[in-house]
Each structure stands twice: as C-alpha cells, then as structure tokens.
Design a protein around this motif. Structure first.
Motif, mmCIF file in Angstrom:
data_model
loop_
_atom_site.group_PDB
_atom_site.id
_atom_site.type_symbol
_atom_site.label_atom_id
_atom_site.label_comp_id
_atom_site.label_asym_id
_atom_site.label_seq_id
_atom_site.Cartn_x
_atom_site.Cartn_y
_atom_site.Cartn_z
ATOM 1 N N ARG A 3 -2.436 -16.230 -13.204
ATOM 2 C CA ARG A 3 -3.573 -15.312 -13.260
ATOM 3 C C ARG A 3 -3.057 -13.909 -13.552
ATOM 4 N NH1 ARG A 3 -8.750 -15.842 -10.723
ATOM 5 N NH2 ARG A 3 -9.720 -13.853 -10.242
ATOM 6 N N PHE A 4 -3.650 -13.238 -14.566
ATOM 7 C CA PHE A 4 -3.208 -11.908 -14.981
ATOM 8 C C PHE A 4 -4.365 -10.907 -14.884
ATOM 9 C CE2 PHE A 4 -0.347 -14.863 -17.025
ATOM 10 C CZ PHE A 4 0.898 -14.245 -16.945
ATOM 11 N N ASN A 5 -4.057 -9.742 -14.313
ATOM 12 C CA ASN A 5 -4.998 -8.619 -14.362
ATOM 13 C C ASN A 5 -4.784 -7.880 -15.679
ATOM 14 O OD1 ASN A 5 -6.068 -9.019 -11.761
ATOM 15 N ND2 ASN A 5 -4.297 -8.019 -10.846
ATOM 16 N N TYR A 6 -5.852 -7.424 -16.295
ATOM 17 C CA TYR A 6 -5.690 -6.729 -17.574
ATOM 18 C C TYR A 6 -6.610 -5.522 -17.661
ATOM 19 C CZ TYR A 6 -10.124 -8.759 -19.182
ATOM 20 O OH TYR A 6 -11.450 -9.089 -19.313
ATOM 21 N N LYS A 7 -6.212 -4.602 -18.527
ATOM 22 C CA LYS A 7 -7.056 -3.483 -18.945
ATOM 23 C C LYS A 7 -7.012 -3.492 -20.466
ATOM 24 C CE LYS A 7 -7.040 0.342 -16.659
ATOM 25 N NZ LYS A 7 -6.630 1.648 -16.083
ATOM 26 N N ALA A 8 -8.172 -3.477 -21.111
ATOM 27 C CA ALA A 8 -8.219 -3.606 -22.571
ATOM 28 C C ALA A 8 -9.407 -2.842 -23.137
ATOM 29 C CB ALA A 8 -8.304 -5.089 -22.962
ATOM 30 N N LYS A 9 -9.330 -2.555 -24.428
ATOM 31 C CA LYS A 9 -10.408 -1.845 -25.109
ATOM 32 C C LYS A 9 -11.203 -2.832 -25.958
ATOM 33 C CE LYS A 9 -9.679 2.217 -26.934
ATOM 34 N NZ LYS A 9 -9.252 3.306 -27.846
ATOM 35 N N ASP A 10 -12.532 -2.764 -25.814
ATOM 36 C CA ASP A 10 -13.419 -3.587 -26.627
ATOM 37 C C ASP A 10 -13.432 -3.034 -28.047
ATOM 38 O OD1 ASP A 10 -15.673 -4.777 -27.918
ATOM 39 O OD2 ASP A 10 -16.514 -5.227 -25.952
ATOM 40 N N ARG A 11 -13.046 -3.867 -29.024
ATOM 41 C CA ARG A 11 -12.918 -3.382 -30.404
ATOM 42 C C ARG A 11 -14.266 -3.006 -31.016
ATOM 43 N NH1 ARG A 11 -8.896 -7.675 -33.267
ATOM 44 N NH2 ARG A 11 -10.330 -9.119 -32.242
ATOM 45 N N LYS A 12 -15.340 -3.600 -30.523
ATOM 46 C CA LYS A 12 -16.654 -3.288 -31.089
ATOM 47 C C LYS A 12 -17.225 -1.998 -30.537
ATOM 48 C CE LYS A 12 -18.005 -8.090 -32.075
ATOM 49 N NZ LYS A 12 -19.002 -9.163 -31.797
ATOM 50 N N GLY A 14 -15.497 0.124 -28.230
ATOM 51 C CA GLY A 14 -14.503 1.109 -27.847
ATOM 52 C C GLY A 14 -14.420 1.326 -26.350
ATOM 53 N N ARG A 15 -15.193 0.576 -25.590
ATOM 54 C CA ARG A 15 -15.219 0.739 -24.131
ATOM 55 C C ARG A 15 -14.004 0.052 -23.511
ATOM 56 N NH1 ARG A 15 -17.876 -2.365 -20.180
ATOM 57 N NH2 ARG A 15 -18.683 -3.690 -21.884
ATOM 58 N N VAL A 16 -13.412 0.716 -22.489
ATOM 59 C CA VAL A 16 -12.266 0.143 -21.775
ATOM 60 C C VAL A 16 -12.789 -0.733 -20.641
ATOM 61 C CG1 VAL A 16 -10.224 0.620 -20.381
ATOM 62 C CG2 VAL A 16 -10.761 2.069 -22.354
ATOM 63 N N VAL A 17 -12.324 -1.970 -20.598
ATOM 64 C CA VAL A 17 -12.761 -2.911 -19.575
ATOM 65 C C VAL A 17 -11.538 -3.447 -18.839
ATOM 66 C CG1 VAL A 17 -14.805 -3.607 -20.879
ATOM 67 C CG2 VAL A 17 -12.674 -4.860 -21.194
ATOM 68 N N SER A 18 -11.771 -4.005 -17.676
ATOM 69 C CA SER A 18 -10.690 -4.609 -16.900
ATOM 70 C C SER A 18 -11.194 -5.912 -16.297
ATOM 71 C CB SER A 18 -10.216 -3.670 -15.791
ATOM 72 O OG SER A 18 -11.282 -3.370 -14.911
ATOM 73 N N GLY A 19 -10.273 -6.774 -15.944
ATOM 74 C CA GLY A 19 -10.649 -8.058 -15.371
ATOM 75 C C GLY A 19 -9.433 -8.939 -15.191
ATOM 76 N N THR A 20 -9.638 -10.233 -15.115
ATOM 77 C CA THR A 20 -8.545 -11.194 -14.959
ATOM 78 C C THR A 20 -8.659 -12.274 -16.020
ATOM 79 O OG1 THR A 20 -9.830 -12.516 -13.396
ATOM 80 C CG2 THR A 20 -8.392 -10.830 -12.462
ATOM 81 N N VAL A 21 -7.531 -12.874 -16.361
ATOM 82 C CA VAL A 21 -7.496 -13.944 -17.348
ATOM 83 C C VAL A 21 -6.418 -14.940 -16.927
ATOM 84 C CG1 VAL A 21 -5.831 -12.757 -18.841
ATOM 85 C CG2 VAL A 21 -7.366 -14.460 -19.825
ATOM 86 N N GLN A 22 -6.638 -16.207 -17.233
ATOM 87 C CA GLN A 22 -5.683 -17.257 -16.908
ATOM 88 C C GLN A 22 -4.877 -17.609 -18.158
ATOM 89 O OE1 GLN A 22 -5.406 -18.333 -13.781
ATOM 90 N NE2 GLN A 22 -7.115 -17.046 -13.121
ATOM 91 N N ALA A 23 -3.549 -17.615 -18.017
ATOM 92 C CA ALA A 23 -2.681 -17.944 -19.153
ATOM 93 C C ALA A 23 -1.317 -18.374 -18.636
ATOM 94 C CB ALA A 23 -2.549 -16.743 -20.082
ATOM 95 N N GLY A 37 -11.770 -10.449 -28.704
ATOM 96 C CA GLY A 37 -12.238 -9.183 -29.273
ATOM 97 C C GLY A 37 -11.787 -7.946 -28.526
ATOM 98 N N TYR A 38 -10.685 -8.058 -27.777
ATOM 99 C CA TYR A 38 -10.174 -6.907 -27.024
ATOM 100 C C TYR A 38 -8.813 -6.493 -27.546
ATOM 101 C CZ TYR A 38 -13.778 -8.155 -23.606
ATOM 102 O OH TYR A 38 -14.958 -8.442 -22.990
ATOM 103 N N LEU A 39 -8.468 -5.215 -27.339
ATOM 104 C CA LEU A 39 -7.131 -4.707 -27.613
ATOM 105 C C LEU A 39 -6.442 -4.473 -26.273
ATOM 106 C CD1 LEU A 39 -7.851 -2.136 -30.466
ATOM 107 C CD2 LEU A 39 -6.775 -4.394 -30.676
ATOM 108 N N PRO A 40 -5.498 -5.340 -25.871
ATOM 109 C CA PRO A 40 -4.876 -5.224 -24.552
ATOM 110 C C PRO A 40 -4.123 -3.900 -24.400
ATOM 111 C CG PRO A 40 -4.395 -7.355 -25.557
ATOM 112 C CD PRO A 40 -4.998 -6.505 -26.626
ATOM 113 N N GLN A 41 -4.319 -3.218 -23.269
ATOM 114 C CA GLN A 41 -3.580 -2.013 -22.933
ATOM 115 C C GLN A 41 -2.577 -2.269 -21.810
ATOM 116 O OE1 GLN A 41 -6.611 0.873 -21.995
ATOM 117 N NE2 GLN A 41 -7.038 1.335 -24.143
ATOM 118 N N LYS A 42 -2.983 -3.141 -20.880
ATOM 119 C CA LYS A 42 -2.093 -3.454 -19.761
ATOM 120 C C LYS A 42 -2.391 -4.875 -19.283
ATOM 121 C CE LYS A 42 -0.723 -1.825 -15.170
ATOM 122 N NZ LYS A 42 -0.996 -0.839 -14.090
ATOM 123 N N VAL A 43 -1.355 -5.697 -19.204
ATOM 124 C CA VAL A 43 -1.486 -7.066 -18.711
ATOM 125 C C VAL A 43 -0.401 -7.285 -17.659
ATOM 126 C CG1 VAL A 43 -1.443 -9.523 -19.278
ATOM 127 C CG2 VAL A 43 -2.375 -7.889 -20.927
#
Length: 402
Positions: A3-12, A14-23, A37-43
C-alpha cells in the motif's frame, strides 16, 4: 502487493490530490497513477509493521458481504472498476478496503478479474476463482457471484451450527476441570491435615487423591508446559501427510459426531459441484475443485478415485457408488440427473437433503448430550466428594466411639 500513499496532480484539472494505491513497487504505483490520469509528485510506501500485517484479515462475513455487494453492482450494469471503487469507498473494514483496492489496481493495470482475485489465495479459494473465471468467460459474472455468496452463507451457517453444538460440551467439560482442580487444591489438603493432626493413616483412595493434589500444587507449571508441548506437536503432526489422514479419519469415526461430519462433507461436495457445473465448469475440473473444497483428505482421496473412473468413461453415479465415505443418496441423485440431463440440479437437491439431515442430527445431539455430560459431571465431582467425606465420616465415628 503493498500500500502506497501518494500526492499527484490531476492532468485535466491541475488539482493536487492525495490518497492511497495498491501496487507491487513504487514504480508500479506510479504507472497506475499515470494510467488514471495523474502526474505523481510523491509516492511512499506505508509502514507495514508486524501488527498491521497480522491484523489485516478478511473474515468470512466480510467476504460474503463483499461478494453480495459486488454481484449487485455488476448486475446493475456498473463497470468492474467503478463497482470496485464504490465498494472500497463504502466499506468500513480496513482489511476489506485494502483487498478491494488491490483488486481494483490489478484490474486497472489490465489483468482479468480472475487473475486479480488469484493474487489473494488466503481470501479466495479455488471454488471462488473457478466461478469467477467461468462467469467472466460466459458473461454471467453477476450470477456466479450471487451463487458464491449463497454458497458461502450456507457453508458458514452449517459450520456455525456445528460449533454451536460443540460449545455446550466444551463449557461443561471446562466446569468439570475447574471443579476437580478446586477440590484437589483446596479441600483435599485439609483432609490430609485433619488425619495428620489425629495421627490416623489415610485410606488408600484418599491417599491417591492427596498424592495427586500435592503434584498439582507443586508442579502445576510442569502440567502447563507438557500440555503446551503436546498441543504444539499435535498441530505439527496434523500438518504431515500421516497426521492429516489420521485427523480426517478421526472426524469420520468419532462417536456422536461422525454422522455430522459425514453429512457436512457430502453436502459441501454436492453443493460445490452443483455450482461449478451450473457455471459451465467441466465435470473433471468440477470434481477436483469440489473434492478439495471438502477439506477432508480421506473423502478427497475417494473423489480422486472416482475422477479416474469418470476420466475412463464411467458416469459420475457409478464412480461414486459403494464408496465408504460417500452417502448412498449422492450417487442415486447423480444417476437421476444423468438420465434427465439435470445433474447439477440433482446434486443441489442431494446437498439440501444432507443439510436438512444435519440440522436434525444437531438438534438430536444437543438433546442427547446434555444428560450424558450431567452424569459425567455428577460421577466425577460426586466421586471426589465421597472420597473426601467418607474418611471424614469414618474419623468422626471413631472419635465418637472412643
């Protein structure tokens, strides 16, 4: 999967969002976010300590609820990804939420639903995976999920009833042990002191009880150690081939309960085979999976022998007939199904008969076992009390006569 916490920008937007993703790794998490559709800033991986791993377990109840909800959403026409996201958002159980997010990540990365579920064998068994695969192939995934939920509920209900029938005897046996220990530790030493003060020899039976009492008081820790060692080696023994066969055979031979287990296993095989055949799974594969689902190696061996006969061209009814742990109704219903072309339906009816018989036997067992345990409790406690009171009565008689 992690499980990874992330901060990313929505390409459509431009809003910065955060959440979790499984990988499986940070790079894989980044690829999933890009695909969404996100540009990862921090994972960054979440802390996955020992307690966290131990506590994250999906219970049978949670799995049934997830299956039922997933079937409803798929049946309503929602896409797989949307359905999984919706379930993840609504569930309050952390382990289930993590599981659904992992499955969703796998599906969104291009894997089939069957492959995504197969990543979690500790939650989804072969029956579950086979029905998911069959449902995907036939386009009836919602029907397969509904069948799975119904089967899991039936199986959980049967197990719950058997555990309920075993709970009362366990409580009574515990009370017997407590009573015996109390008498040995508190009462018997006083009888010994009484005889010692009067200078009288102890009766033989009382002397045996005194010796046992002294051992219990002085070496209680040794008893606990030996008990712990015995439990450990028993658990390890059950994991061996010889131990697994012995335990499986024991459950089929133990007095009072053998009939319960036999009907439980036959019902489980018939019900599982019915589900698999209804979903279009081939006969041999259905027999193999249903045999494994029984969870008793002795009956599974007999199913494997029957599979060999079916593979050589024999009908299922003939292959099952005359086997020690296959109840007669099962091959009879299979024969009727073979003649009518509705073998899955007939197996389902056989399962229902066994489930009804199981309910009746559980009720009868509960009625029968109560007086038996009361007699055992009376004999054990009464015997100890008599062994204590009789010598005291003898002493009083001697003193009165003197």
């Amino acid at each position: 999967m992690r499980r990874f916490n992330y901060k990313a920008k929505d390409r459509k937007t431009g809003r910065v969002v955060s959440g979790t993703v499984q990988a499986e790794s940070e790079q894989a998490a980044g690829r999933i976010l890009i695909g969404q559709g996100y540009l990862p800033q921090k994972v960054k991986a979440e802390d996955d300590g020992l307690f966290s791993r131990f506590s994250q377990k999906v219970t049978t109840k949670e799995r049934i609820a997830f299956t039922r909800q997933f079937a409803t959403l798929i049946g309503a026409g929602l896409p797989l990804s949307n359905s999984l996201h919706l379930i993840a958002e609504q569930t309050e159980n952390k382990a289930t939420k993590t599981l659904v997010e992992e499955i969703s990540a796998q599906v969104e990365s291009g894997r089939s639903l069957h492959e995504a579920f197969a990543k979690h064998p500790e939650v989804f068994n072969k029956v579950y995976l086979s029905l998911i695969a069959a449902g995907e192939a036939s386009g009836t995934l919602d029907v397969s999920l509904q069948r799975l939920a119904a089967q899991q509920e039936k199986d959980a209900n049967m197990i719950s009833k058997i555990r309920g029938a075993l709970t009362y005897p366990a409580i009574v046996l515990f009370v017997i042990v407590v009573v015996v220990v109390f008498l040995m530790v508190q009462v018997v030493p006083q009888v010994e002191n009484l005889y010692r003060d009067l200078g009288e020899p102890l009766p033989n039976l009382t002397q045996v009880m005194v010796n046992f009492s002294n051992f219990l008081v002085n070496f209680w820790w040794l008893i606990l150690v030996l008990l712990g060692i015995a439990v450990y080696f028993f658990v390890q023994f059950k994991k061996t081939d010889l131990g697994a066969k012995w335990w499986a055979k024991f459950k089929l031979k133990v007095p009072l309960f053998s009939g319960l287990f036999l009907r439980l296993y036959n019902a489980r095989f018939a019900r599982t085979a019915q589900m698999l055949l209804s979903a279009g799974v081939p006969m041999l594969e259905a027999m193999k999976i249903a045999g494994e689902a029984i969870n008793n190696i002795m009956i599974e061996d007999q199913i494997n022998q029957a599979m060999t006969m079916v593979r050589s061209g024999k009908p299922l009814s003939v292959a099952l007939k005359g086997r020690a742990y296959i109840l007669p109704l099962l091959p009879q219903m299979a024969a009727t199904g073979e003649q009518s072309g509705k073998i899955d339906e007939m197996l389902g009816r056989a399962a229902q008969v066994y489930e009804d018989e199981l309910d009746e036997r559980l009720a009868a067992l509960s009625t029968m076992i109560e007086p038996i345990l009361m007699v055992v409790l009376a004999v054990v406690a009464g015997g100890i009390v008599m062994a204590i009171l009789f010598p005291i009565y003898t002493l009083v008689s001697k003193i009165g006569a003197g």
